[in-house]
Every structure is written in structure tokens, then in C-alpha cells.
Design a protein around this motif. Structure first.
Motif, PDB file in Angstrom:
ATOM      1  N   ALA A 281      21.331  56.815  47.257  1.00 45.07           N
ATOM      2  CA  ALA A 281      20.067  56.080  47.137  1.00 45.07           C
ATOM      3  C   ALA A 281      20.323  54.575  47.178  1.00 45.07           C
ATOM      4  O   ALA A 281      19.581  53.833  47.834  1.00 45.07           O
ATOM      5  N   ALA A 282      21.368  54.126  46.509  1.00 44.71           N
ATOM      6  CA  ALA A 282      21.712  52.703  46.529  1.00 44.71           C
ATOM      7  C   ALA A 282      22.062  52.269  47.950  1.00 44.71           C
ATOM      8  O   ALA A 282      21.641  51.204  48.414  1.00 44.71           O
ATOM      9  N   GLU A 283      22.819  53.087  48.646  1.00 47.47           N
ATOM     10  CA  GLU A 283      23.200  52.795  50.029  1.00 47.47           C
ATOM     11  C   GLU A 283      21.959  52.688  50.912  1.00 47.47           C
ATOM     12  O   GLU A 283      21.835  51.777  51.729  1.00 47.47           O
ATOM     13  N   ARG A 284      21.011  53.587  50.711  1.00 51.77           N
ATOM     14  CA  ARG A 284      19.785  53.587  51.512  1.00 51.77           C
ATOM     15  C   ARG A 284      18.977  52.307  51.276  1.00 51.77           C
ATOM     16  O   ARG A 284      18.472  51.690  52.211  1.00 51.77           O
ATOM     17  N   VAL A 285      18.875  51.894  50.004  1.00 49.70           N
ATOM     18  CA  VAL A 285      18.148  50.658  49.681  1.00 49.70           C
ATOM     19  C   VAL A 285      18.795  49.468  50.376  1.00 49.70           C
ATOM     20  O   VAL A 285      18.120  48.617  50.962  1.00 49.70           O
ATOM     21  N   LEU A 286      20.122  49.408  50.323  1.00 44.84           N
ATOM     22  CA  LEU A 286      20.837  48.289  50.950  1.00 44.84           C
ATOM     23  C   LEU A 286      20.703  48.322  52.472  1.00 44.84           C
ATOM     24  O   LEU A 286      20.571  47.269  53.100  1.00 44.84           O
ATOM     25  N   LEU A 287      20.718  49.511  53.057  1.00 42.60           N
ATOM     26  CA  LEU A 287      20.536  49.620  54.507  1.00 42.60           C
ATOM     27  C   LEU A 287      19.139  49.157  54.911  1.00 42.60           C
ATOM     28  O   LEU A 287      18.977  48.433  55.895  1.00 42.60           O
ATOM     29  N   GLU A 288      18.147  49.574  54.132  1.00 41.05           N
ATOM     30  CA  GLU A 288      16.769  49.171  54.439  1.00 41.05           C
ATOM     31  C   GLU A 288      16.577  47.668  54.287  1.00 41.05           C
ATOM     32  O   GLU A 288      15.736  47.073  54.956  1.00 41.05           O
TER      33      GLU A 288
ATOM     34  N   ILE B  19      27.678  48.010  46.127  1.00 44.03           N
ATOM     35  CA  ILE B  19      27.191  49.388  46.016  1.00 44.03           C
ATOM     36  C   ILE B  19      27.456  49.990  44.640  1.00 44.03           C
ATOM     37  O   ILE B  19      26.605  50.668  44.070  1.00 44.03           O
ATOM     38  N   ASP B  20      28.638  49.735  44.069  1.00 37.34           N
ATOM     39  CA  ASP B  20      28.978  50.347  42.783  1.00 37.34           C
ATOM     40  C   ASP B  20      28.128  49.815  41.642  1.00 37.34           C
ATOM     41  O   ASP B  20      27.640  50.578  40.806  1.00 37.34           O
ATOM     42  N   LYS B  21      27.928  48.486  41.597  1.00 41.51           N
ATOM     43  CA  LYS B  21      27.098  47.956  40.509  1.00 41.51           C
ATOM     44  C   LYS B  21      25.632  48.318  40.705  1.00 41.51           C
ATOM     45  O   LYS B  21      24.906  48.488  39.734  1.00 41.51           O
ATOM     46  N   MET B  22      25.208  48.486  41.939  1.00 44.00           N
ATOM     47  CA  MET B  22      23.835  48.905  42.187  1.00 44.00           C
ATOM     48  C   MET B  22      23.639  50.357  41.754  1.00 44.00           C
ATOM     49  O   MET B  22      22.618  50.700  41.152  1.00 44.00           O
ATOM     50  N   ALA B  23      24.628  51.206  42.043  1.00 41.23           N
ATOM     51  CA  ALA B  23      24.562  52.602  41.592  1.00 41.23           C
ATOM     52  C   ALA B  23      24.547  52.660  40.065  1.00 41.23           C
ATOM     53  O   ALA B  23      23.805  53.455  39.472  1.00 41.23           O
ATOM     54  N   ALA B  24      25.346  51.800  39.405  1.00 40.49           N
ATOM     55  CA  ALA B  24      25.356  51.738  37.938  1.00 40.49           C
ATOM     56  C   ALA B  24      23.974  51.344  37.418  1.00 40.49           C
ATOM     57  O   ALA B  24      23.493  51.899  36.415  1.00 40.49           O
ATOM     58  N   ALA B  25      23.336  50.397  38.079  1.00 42.85           N
ATOM     59  CA  ALA B  25      21.993  49.973  37.667  1.00 42.85           C
ATOM     60  C   ALA B  25      20.993  51.119  37.821  1.00 42.85           C
ATOM     61  O   ALA B  25      20.123  51.311  36.961  1.00 42.85           O
ATOM     62  N   MET B  26      21.135  51.906  38.875  1.00 48.86           N
ATOM     63  CA  MET B  26      20.220  53.035  39.080  1.00 48.86           C
ATOM     64  C   MET B  26      20.453  54.125  38.026  1.00 48.86           C
ATOM     65  O   MET B  26      19.497  54.739  37.542  1.00 48.86           O
ATOM     66  N   ILE B  27      21.706  54.355  37.663  1.00 52.30           N
ATOM     67  CA  ILE B  27      22.027  55.315  36.607  1.00 52.30           C
ATOM     68  C   ILE B  27      21.397  54.856  35.295  1.00 52.30           C
ATOM     69  O   ILE B  27      20.707  55.621  34.608  1.00 52.30           O
ATOM     70  N   LEU B  28      21.635  53.590  34.955  1.00 53.48           N
ATOM     71  CA  LEU B  28      21.121  53.064  33.694  1.00 53.48           C
ATOM     72  C   LEU B  28      19.595  53.039  33.684  1.00 53.48           C
ATOM     73  O   LEU B  28      18.962  53.397  32.680  1.00 53.48           O
ATOM     74  N   GLN B  29      18.970  52.646  34.793  1.00 55.34           N
ATOM     75  CA  GLN B  29      17.512  52.599  34.846  1.00 55.34           C
ATOM     76  C   GLN B  29      16.922  53.990  34.669  1.00 55.34           C
ATOM     77  O   GLN B  29      15.912  54.159  33.986  1.00 55.34           O
TER      78      GLN B  29
END
Length: 137
Positions: free
Chosen positions: A102-109, A121-131
Motif C-alpha cells: 500500500a505504501a508503494e502504491r501511494v508513492l507510485l501514484e 518506503i520503510d518509514k511510510m509502512a511504519a506510519a501505516m502500521i501505527l496509524q
């Protein structure tokens, strides 16, 4: 007090923190570590925990699509236990299925270049986990 989210990979750990009220998660950094040495990220995490007054850690738990827990999930569980022992802070596991995709898709878009995606990508995935964890509370 704030919460910290971790996306634990074999070479990097994405780190995110919440705001003081526990409403929103923001990606903070990516820590490079040696998965073979479970203590290799302790100093970097200790600094973040102290600086941001972290009172809870949320670790992404990678599950298979059928809900079973594989080798990576077991490693995340072990890492959570390690962090609880070292920092005396509760570590919760949170289902992270598809978070990195999902993080990859957001960044691609957002048309972020491959080189820049790799850095965030890793810190964005961490943010999505925490959110996800914060939203469920």
C-alpha cells in the motif's frame, strides 16, 4: 506520551511516531540493522524513545494472506519481546498484511522516483502500521 510504530525488515527498520494525543502517525526514519544481531538497533531506538517520550511500541506482524504466521512473523514476535525487556515498554503486534504494498502504491501514484521510494518506503509502512493501530483504539 507517544507511540512508536516499527516496520521490521531483514536489513532496515522503518520507524514512525504518533502525535502526543495518539491520533496521527508520521514516518520518522529508517534504521539500518543486522537482523542476526537482535541488539544492533537498540541504541538508535533508545535515542528515539527518550527524545519522543515513547510509552508504547507497535510492531508490524507480517501474516500470510490466510492469517497464519510464518518465519518473518515469528521474528517480529521475538523482536517485540526483546524490546519489551530492554526498554520496559509494552510492545504490541499489529497485522501488517499489504502495508508495504500500500505504501508503494501511494508513492507510485505520487510519481515518486524509484530512488526516493527506496529511501522512504520503510518509514511510510511504519506510519501505516501505527496509524492502523491508532485508528482501532
Amino acid at each position: 506520551m507517544k507511540k512508536m510504530g516499527l516496520d521490521v525488515g531483514s536489513k532496515t527498520i522503518g520507524v514512525a511516531i504518533s502525535d502526543a494525543l495518539g491520533w496521527t502517525a508520521q514516518g520518522l526514519t529508517t534504521i539500518h540493522w543486522d537482523e542476526g544481531d537482535i541488539t544492533s538497533a537498540d541504541d538508535a531506538l533508545a535515542k528515539i524513545i527518550s527524545e519522543h517520550e515513547i510509552d508504547e511500541i507497535v510492531i508490524g506482524l507480517p501474516k500470510h494472506m490466510n492469517g497464519s504466521i510464518g518465519e518473518r512473523g515469528e521474528l517480529s514476535k521475538e523482536y517485540g519481546q526483546h524490546l519489551e525487556e530492554i526498554f520496559q515498554i509494552p510492545a504490541k503486534l499489529w497485522d501488517e498484511r499489504l502495508t508495504t504494498m500500500a505504501a508503494e502504491r501511494v508513492l507510485l501514484e505520487a510519481d515518486v522516483s524509484r530512488k526516493k521510494r527506496k529511501k522512504v518506503i520503510d518509514k511510510m509502512a511504519a506510519a501505516m502500521i501505527l496509524q492502523g493501530y491508532l485508528d482501532a483504539q
